[in-house]
Design a protein around this motif. Structure first.
Motif, PDB file in Angstrom:
ATOM      1  N   GLN A 188       0.828  -1.206   0.000  1.00  0.00           N
ATOM      2  CA  GLN A 188       0.000   0.000   0.000  1.00  0.00           C
ATOM      3  C   GLN A 188       0.860   1.252   0.000  1.00  0.00           C
ATOM      4  N   GLY A 189       0.550   2.186  -0.895  1.00  0.00           N
ATOM      5  CA  GLY A 189       1.223   3.479  -0.902  1.00  0.00           C
ATOM      6  C   GLY A 189       0.473   4.473  -0.029  1.00  0.00           C
ATOM      7  N   GLY A 190       1.150   5.518   0.366  1.00  0.00           N
ATOM      8  CA  GLY A 190       0.507   6.557   1.167  1.00  0.00           C
ATOM      9  C   GLY A 190      -0.538   7.312   0.354  1.00  0.00           C
ATOM     10  N   LEU A 191      -1.542   7.851   1.032  1.00  0.00           N
ATOM     11  CA  LEU A 191      -2.608   8.590   0.375  1.00  0.00           C
ATOM     12  C   LEU A 191      -2.443  10.088   0.636  1.00  0.00           C
ATOM     13  N   ARG A 192      -2.706  10.876  -0.396  1.00  0.00           N
ATOM     14  CA  ARG A 192      -2.680  12.337  -0.241  1.00  0.00           C
ATOM     15  C   ARG A 192      -3.999  12.918  -0.731  1.00  0.00           C
ATOM     16  N   SER A 193      -4.457  13.942  -0.058  1.00  0.00           N
ATOM     17  CA  SER A 193      -5.751  14.531  -0.379  1.00  0.00           C
ATOM     18  C   SER A 193      -5.644  15.484  -1.565  1.00  0.00           C
ATOM     19  N   THR A 194      -6.733  15.598  -2.320  1.00  0.00           N
ATOM     20  CA  THR A 194      -6.806  16.480  -3.482  1.00  0.00           C
ATOM     21  C   THR A 194      -8.158  17.213  -3.458  1.00  0.00           C
ATOM     22  N   ASP A 195      -8.357  18.096  -4.421  1.00  0.00           N
ATOM     23  CA  ASP A 195      -9.599  18.863  -4.505  1.00  0.00           C
ATOM     24  C   ASP A 195     -10.577  18.321  -5.541  1.00  0.00           C
ATOM     25  N   SER A 196     -10.152  17.338  -6.332  1.00  0.00           N
ATOM     26  CA  SER A 196     -11.009  16.843  -7.404  1.00  0.00           C
ATOM     27  C   SER A 196     -11.895  15.698  -6.907  1.00  0.00           C
ATOM     28  N   PRO A 197     -13.205  15.764  -7.168  1.00  0.00           N
ATOM     29  CA  PRO A 197     -14.099  14.676  -6.726  1.00  0.00           C
ATOM     30  C   PRO A 197     -13.879  13.378  -7.485  1.00  0.00           C
ATOM     31  N   TYR A 198     -13.148  13.449  -8.598  1.00  0.00           N
ATOM     32  CA  TYR A 198     -12.902  12.255  -9.399  1.00  0.00           C
ATOM     33  C   TYR A 198     -11.531  11.638  -9.124  1.00  0.00           C
ATOM     34  N   ASP A 199     -10.790  12.213  -8.176  1.00  0.00           N
ATOM     35  CA  ASP A 199      -9.543  11.597  -7.722  1.00  0.00           C
ATOM     36  C   ASP A 199      -9.889  10.526  -6.707  1.00  0.00           C
ATOM     37  N   LEU A 200      -9.485   9.288  -7.002  1.00  0.00           N
ATOM     38  CA  LEU A 200      -9.846   8.152  -6.158  1.00  0.00           C
ATOM     39  C   LEU A 200      -8.600   7.361  -5.778  1.00  0.00           C
ATOM     40  N   ALA A 201      -8.599   6.850  -4.569  1.00  0.00           N
ATOM     41  CA  ALA A 201      -7.516   5.985  -4.101  1.00  0.00           C
ATOM     42  C   ALA A 201      -8.133   4.759  -3.450  1.00  0.00           C
ATOM     43  N   ILE A 202      -7.404   3.668  -3.470  1.00  0.00           N
ATOM     44  CA  ILE A 202      -7.872   2.428  -2.858  1.00  0.00           C
ATOM     45  C   ILE A 202      -7.062   2.178  -1.594  1.00  0.00           C
ATOM     46  N   SER A 203      -7.763   1.984  -0.496  1.00  0.00           N
ATOM     47  CA  SER A 203      -7.123   1.560   0.744  1.00  0.00           C
ATOM     48  C   SER A 203      -7.374   0.066   0.887  1.00  0.00           C
ATOM     49  N   GLY A 204      -6.405  -0.714   0.446  1.00  0.00           N
ATOM     50  CA  GLY A 204      -6.583  -2.160   0.416  1.00  0.00           C
ATOM     51  C   GLY A 204      -5.893  -2.765  -0.791  1.00  0.00           C
ATOM     52  N   ASN A 205      -6.308  -3.958  -1.170  1.00  0.00           N
ATOM     53  CA  ASN A 205      -5.589  -4.727  -2.191  1.00  0.00           C
ATOM     54  C   ASN A 205      -6.200  -4.668  -3.582  1.00  0.00           C
ATOM     55  N   GLY A 206      -7.306  -3.969  -3.746  1.00  0.00           N
ATOM     56  CA  GLY A 206      -7.998  -3.982  -5.026  1.00  0.00           C
ATOM     57  C   GLY A 206      -7.351  -3.122  -6.093  1.00  0.00           C
TER      58      GLY A 206
END
Length: 262
Positions: free
Chosen positions: A83-101
């Motif tokens: 898992q890589g670290g997550l960073r916040s953004t302003d775009s509603p279409y920016d998505l990150a996965i917390s997990g293995n998917g």
């Protein structure tokens, strides 16, 4: 072991170290790439030959426990799917996965590719696409080009809703995928992977362990720049030492040939 064997061993060492340099360089170049997964390299012996009394002057008891390798090989580079670290953004279409998917995107030919890069946007036709224009694989309840105007919300299960004037419309769901055997994923470039065999689970079938979707976030590269730079320096030094051994062996062979011609 003769001089030609030493030349061959040095050559395999140079080839293996050059492969490692290529991999480390690629990791460093993608240290800022969204969702990038670094590759790890391991080395092994090509072949181990038992020594003879002519090779090494040892007692018989010691002779049986000693061998000489015929070079170095680079094992298949493994992709580190941690898992890589997550960073916040302003775009509603920016998505990150917390997990293995993985997200699924479709090529122009409809081929499914997997990726951890959640940098999506709407194209001119209203489709959710990545930076290469490949469509995000979703289960749409409303065609994408007919989505209403409003505030887009994507929950942790991938449900997409759009709110406008107090009214919320469910328009679809982002699908997550996960191969039953991650080692069957092959990198095909542009941060995309293709499954080469085995089962592919998805959130549509209720598969567990896929993780959750984090809206307004992107996943950072798993490349640790400090570790990668250290690895590069060590590999370059090892390459330089192998080059000197190769040059010295070549000089030695040249000297032997001169004596042989006299």
């Amino acid at each position: 072991m003769n001089v030609n064997d030493i030349l061959s061993i040095s050559r395999t060492g140079l080839n293996g170290l050059q492969n490692n340099l290529d991999i480390v360089s690629n990791n460093i170049a993608n240290s800022n790439t969204v969702g990038f997964k670094q590759r790890d390299t391991s080395f092994g012996d090509l072949l181990e030959n038992s020594t003879t009394p002519q090779d090494v002057n040892l007692e018989a008891a010691q002779q049986n426990n000693l061998g000489m390798t015929m070079g170095l090989e680079t094992h298949q580079q493994a992709i580190n799917f941690s898992q890589g670290g997550l960073r916040s953004t302003d775009s509603p279409y920016d998505l990150a996965i917390s997990g293995n998917g993985f997200f699924g995107v479709r090529g122009a030919d409809g081929q499914l590719y997997l990726t951890r890069n959640g940098d999506f946007s709407r194209d001119a036709n209203g489709n959710l696409v990545n930076q290469a224009g490949q469509r995000l694989d979703i289960q749409a309840t409303v065609p994408e080009n007919q989505w209403p105007q409003g505030t887009v919300s994507i929950d942790q299960n991938g449900q997409i809703s759009i709110g406008n004037n107090g009214r919320t419309t469910q328009v679809g769901r982002v699908i997550l995928y996960q191969p039953a055997e991650p080692q069957n994923l092959q990198a095909v470039g542009n941060n995309l992977y293709q499954l080469q065999g085995g089962a592919l689970n998805s959130s549509l079938t209720g598969a567990a362990g896929l993780g959750t979707i984090e809206q307004n976030h992107l996943e950072n590269s798993t490349t640790d720049l400090a570790d990668a730079m250290t690895d590069m320096i060590m590999t370059q030094r090892a390459y330089s030492l192998n080059s000197k051994v190769l040059q010295s062996t070549d000089d030695m062979l040249g000297t032997i040939n001169e004596f042989s011609n006299q």
